[in-house]
Structures are given as structure tokens and as C-alpha cells.
Write a protein that holds these residues in place. Sequence first.
Motif, PDB file in Angstrom:
ATOM      1  N   MET A   1       0.867  -1.196   0.000  1.00 41.94           N
ATOM      2  CA  MET A   1       0.000   0.000   0.000  1.00 41.94           C
ATOM      3  C   MET A   1       0.899   1.240   0.000  1.00 41.94           C
ATOM      4  SD  MET A   1      -3.075   1.207   0.091  1.00 41.94           S
ATOM      5  CE  MET A   1      -3.816  -0.409   0.309  1.00 41.94           C
ATOM      6  N   ASN A   2       1.114   1.836  -1.179  1.00 42.00           N
ATOM      7  CA  ASN A   2       2.027   2.975  -1.225  1.00 42.00           C
ATOM      8  C   ASN A   2       1.280   4.297  -1.126  1.00 42.00           C
ATOM      9  OD1 ASN A   2       4.301   1.452  -1.388  1.00 42.00           O
ATOM     10  ND2 ASN A   2       4.376   1.472  -3.632  1.00 42.00           N
ATOM     11  N   VAL A   3       1.860   5.188  -0.349  1.00 42.51           N
ATOM     12  CA  VAL A   3       1.320   6.537  -0.221  1.00 42.51           C
ATOM     13  C   VAL A   3       1.508   7.250  -1.558  1.00 42.51           C
ATOM     14  CG1 VAL A   3       1.689   8.734   0.956  1.00 42.51           C
ATOM     15  CG2 VAL A   3       1.778   6.595   2.244  1.00 42.51           C
ATOM     16  N   THR A   4       0.443   7.837  -2.084  1.00 40.51           N
ATOM     17  CA  THR A   4       0.554   8.525  -3.370  1.00 40.51           C
ATOM     18  C   THR A   4       1.321   9.837  -3.199  1.00 40.51           C
ATOM     19  OG1 THR A   4      -1.506   9.733  -3.017  1.00 40.51           O
ATOM     20  CG2 THR A   4      -1.673   7.603  -4.135  1.00 40.51           C
ATOM     21  N   PRO A   5       1.940  10.334  -4.276  1.00 40.40           N
ATOM     22  CA  PRO A   5       2.649  11.620  -4.181  1.00 40.40           C
ATOM     23  C   PRO A   5       1.728  12.742  -3.681  1.00 40.40           C
ATOM     24  CG  PRO A   5       3.198  10.525  -6.233  1.00 40.40           C
ATOM     25  CD  PRO A   5       2.114   9.704  -5.590  1.00 40.40           C
ATOM     26  N   GLU A   6       0.467  12.689  -4.086  1.00 41.81           N
ATOM     27  CA  GLU A   6      -0.474  13.736  -3.672  1.00 41.81           C
ATOM     28  C   GLU A   6      -0.704  13.702  -2.154  1.00 41.81           C
ATOM     29  OE1 GLU A   6      -2.665  16.966  -3.790  1.00 41.81           O
ATOM     30  OE2 GLU A   6      -1.398  16.182  -5.420  1.00 41.81           O
ATOM     31  N   LEU A   7      -0.912  12.502  -1.622  1.00 39.33           N
ATOM     32  CA  LEU A   7      -1.143  12.351  -0.177  1.00 39.33           C
ATOM     33  C   LEU A   7       0.109  12.759   0.606  1.00 39.33           C
ATOM     34  CD1 LEU A   7      -3.220  11.383   1.906  1.00 39.33           C
ATOM     35  CD2 LEU A   7      -2.330   9.065   1.632  1.00 39.33           C
ATOM     36  N   ASP A   8       1.256  12.345   0.091  1.00 40.42           N
ATOM     37  CA  ASP A   8       2.533  12.702   0.707  1.00 40.42           C
ATOM     38  C   ASP A   8       2.701  14.221   0.767  1.00 40.42           C
ATOM     39  OD1 ASP A   8       5.443  11.940   1.423  1.00 40.42           O
ATOM     40  OD2 ASP A   8       5.689  13.286  -0.276  1.00 40.42           O
ATOM     41  N   LYS A   9       2.383  14.872  -0.337  1.00 40.95           N
ATOM     42  CA  LYS A   9       2.510  16.331  -0.412  1.00 40.95           C
ATOM     43  C   LYS A   9       1.565  17.017   0.580  1.00 40.95           C
ATOM     44  CE  LYS A   9       2.000  19.976  -3.876  1.00 40.95           C
ATOM     45  NZ  LYS A   9       1.512  20.230  -5.238  1.00 40.95           N
ATOM     46  N   LEU A  67      12.236  17.639   7.911  1.00 41.51           N
ATOM     47  CA  LEU A  67      11.332  17.209   6.835  1.00 41.51           C
ATOM     48  C   LEU A  67      11.782  17.786   5.502  1.00 41.51           C
ATOM     49  CD1 LEU A  67       8.604  15.560   6.707  1.00 41.51           C
ATOM     50  CD2 LEU A  67       7.483  17.780   6.435  1.00 41.51           C
ATOM     51  N   ARG A  68      11.737  16.939   4.473  1.00 38.72           N
ATOM     52  CA  ARG A  68      12.057  17.441   3.138  1.00 38.72           C
ATOM     53  C   ARG A  68      10.845  18.148   2.549  1.00 38.72           C
ATOM     54  NH1 ARG A  68      15.262  14.487  -1.829  1.00 38.72           N
ATOM     55  NH2 ARG A  68      15.082  16.242  -3.259  1.00 38.72           N
TER      56      ARG A  68
ATOM     57  N   PHE B  15      12.185   8.399   9.614  1.00 42.89           N
ATOM     58  CA  PHE B  15      11.127   7.667  10.297  1.00 42.89           C
ATOM     59  C   PHE B  15       9.867   7.640   9.427  1.00 42.89           C
ATOM     60  CE2 PHE B  15       7.236   8.627  12.687  1.00 42.89           C
ATOM     61  CZ  PHE B  15       7.055   7.449  13.383  1.00 42.89           C
ATOM     62  N   TYR B  16       9.517   8.775   8.874  1.00 43.82           N
ATOM     63  CA  TYR B  16       8.307   8.915   8.055  1.00 43.82           C
ATOM     64  C   TYR B  16       8.400   8.049   6.789  1.00 43.82           C
ATOM     65  CZ  TYR B  16       5.318  11.256   4.590  1.00 43.82           C
ATOM     66  OH  TYR B  16       4.429  11.527   3.589  1.00 43.82           O
ATOM     67  N   VAL B  17       9.503   8.156   6.082  1.00 42.57           N
ATOM     68  CA  VAL B  17       9.656   7.401   4.829  1.00 42.57           C
ATOM     69  C   VAL B  17       9.662   5.890   5.108  1.00 42.57           C
ATOM     70  CG1 VAL B  17      11.289   6.885   2.959  1.00 42.57           C
ATOM     71  CG2 VAL B  17      10.768   9.265   3.557  1.00 42.57           C
ATOM     72  N   GLU B  22       3.404   1.283   5.265  1.00 41.46           N
ATOM     73  CA  GLU B  22       2.784   0.198   6.017  1.00 41.46           C
ATOM     74  C   GLU B  22       1.702   0.725   6.954  1.00 41.46           C
ATOM     75  OE1 GLU B  22       5.350  -2.180   8.369  1.00 41.46           O
ATOM     76  OE2 GLU B  22       6.236  -0.513   9.466  1.00 41.46           O
ATOM     77  N   VAL B  23       1.854   1.958   7.428  1.00 39.95           N
ATOM     78  CA  VAL B  23       0.809   2.534   8.276  1.00 39.95           C
ATOM     79  C   VAL B  23      -0.452   2.794   7.451  1.00 39.95           C
ATOM     80  CG1 VAL B  23       0.154   4.598   9.594  1.00 39.95           C
ATOM     81  CG2 VAL B  23       2.338   3.477  10.044  1.00 39.95           C
TER      82      VAL B  23
END
Lengths: 182, 157
Positions: A1-9, A67-68, B15-17, B22-23
Motif C-alpha cells: 500500500m504505497n502513499v501517493t505523491p499527492e497524499l505525501d505532499k 522534513l524534506r 522515520f516517516y519514509v 505500512e501505516v
Amino acid sequence: MNVTPELDKQFRQAALREGLIDVTYDILDSPIGDLFVAATDRGLARISYWPDGMEETLARTFGPRVLRSPLDDVRRELDEYFAGNRRVFDLPLDLRVAPFYADVLAKLALVPYGQTETYGALAAKVGRPKAARAVGTVMNRNPIPIVLPCHRIVGANGSLTGYAGGLDVKLRLLQLEGAMLK
Amino acid sequence: MMEVMQAEIPPFERFYVEHRDEVLGYLRRLLGQRAEDAWQETFLRALRAYDRLQHARNLRSWVFTIATNVAMDELRVKPQPPVDGVPVTEIRRDAFRELEHLTGDLPPTERAAVVLRYGYDLPYAQIADALGSSEEAARAAASSGVRRLRRTHERHA
């Protein structure tokens, strides 16, 4: 389950909006290679030619909430500088250094675009004319090269001496600024 | 005796990456389509507490704890008290995969315990942390959840 770039942003923006970040960093491409840049809410805090392990260095200096995220103002001013369209940086700085370093870096900031000065002359400006070697150490550990122009400081005989990004980079920056070199 | 170096708190970015995917997967299992808001809230809560962390041990179970709390808030159901005296039921991981699609019908605490145990291989001590309960209660919740899954599975079969 990968976090999408949009959600990450969205998360990164929310974190910044809530003021939860000690220090933000980004990696910018430039004509002299990738630059690791970092800023706090007080201003630009780091530029490094060597990104490896910089997140840990930032965490130790400014706090663990590293944070980047894009640093648009820094990117824009550096882009303008490398394009030859900016001679003075307007970015606020967050310098957390010992008093002697602060004195030397304050005087360094006044060395004009396209001009060089010797380590000894800079030492004299902080009232320590014999401290050329100590000034060299400060240049070597300059937390914000380019913006604090340690590339403009040269040996007494005009030789380039040394530079954290390599002597070729020092030479390119001085050539970009049109400095007269011996 | 060797002195053990205390591990440094990693920069939040690392930590976040390391844990963001998985969260999100965990919260999707618990909340389905509502997972994205809960995911963001999980990492914002982690960030609010991050500069007060005393050590870097068990950061994975720490973030699962936060995610579980957020999911519980979202489901607005208090954890069920554990049932005493019931023998613990365990299943193999591959058996869990067959039953996993039924976890949505479990009560929230059982669902979290079962997913953390069989979906993420967390030890019961860490599941207990995540649920804010004792290790026995965590074991009982997972066990009860597994029995309930089996019953549901048999009804559907």
C-alpha cells in the motif's frame, strides 16, 4: 500500500502549516552539482555540497523534526545567482555558531560580488590580524557557502588554497562573478 | 561490560519514509476508504510528539499505537473488555490471508489486534502498547477475533 505523491505532499504541507517542523531541507540541482539546502522558520541555515548524513547533522543542530519540502525562495535566489542575475542574496539567515565564527562570517558577508580578499585581511577585519589560519578554519566550516561567500577568500599570494566544494567549484564561482584572478 | 550506545532519534524524514506505506496499509485494513485522513492525522500526531521522544526503540510499534488510537477515534467505539478464561486461539499467517477480507466485521479492538498480529507480525507486548491494554488482553482480543472470523467464514462457506 504505497502513499501517493499527492497524499505525501498534503501531509508535508499540513506539517509545515501547523508549525511542527524544526528544519526543512531540499536538494537542488545547480550548474555546480546538487546542493543540499536547509532552512528553519528563521531563515536559511545550511548549504552543503555533501548531502550524505546531512539529515542527521540537521537533527542534532536544530531538532529531530527534519522534513524534506520545497524551499522556493532559496531555489529562486540561487537560480538567479547562477544565471548571473543576482549579486546579493536577500535571504534571511539562521546562523547558530560560536561568537568568533559569527564575527568572521558577518565580515565575510560584506566581501563584494566578484572581488577576492585574503584570509589575513579578513582576520584583520575582526581585529585578529594574526588569525589567518583560524579564519581558514571558519571558511572550511562555513554552514552556508555561496550565500556567505567563502569562495571569495584566497591565499596571500592569490592562490585559491581550498574549498569545501572542491577547488574547481571555487574557480567556477569566481569566474561566474567575473573576479580578476592571478 | 560493554556500554550500549543509546540509538539517536532518527530525523523525522527517515522515520516517516520508513513507515508511511505500512501505516497506510494498516489503516486501510481497519478503516477502508476513510484511511487517508486517519493516515495524515497519525503522522501529524507523531510529529507533535516527536521532539519529546526519549529514545529510538520500537518506533515501529509506537507509530502503530498512534495509528490504532486514531482509528479507534474514527470508529468511535471504546475497546471491548477482554473475556477472561477463554483459551487463546492462534492461526497461521497463510490461514489469516484467507480470512482477512472478513476483518471489517470485527469489533475495532479485535480487528486491530488481529491485523497487527497476523498482518504485521507484531509481538503481543507491542500490540498491547498499541491497544493501551495488557498483553493478556491483547492476546484475548486477537484470539477472540480469530474465532469470530472463523465463525463468519463458516457461515459464508
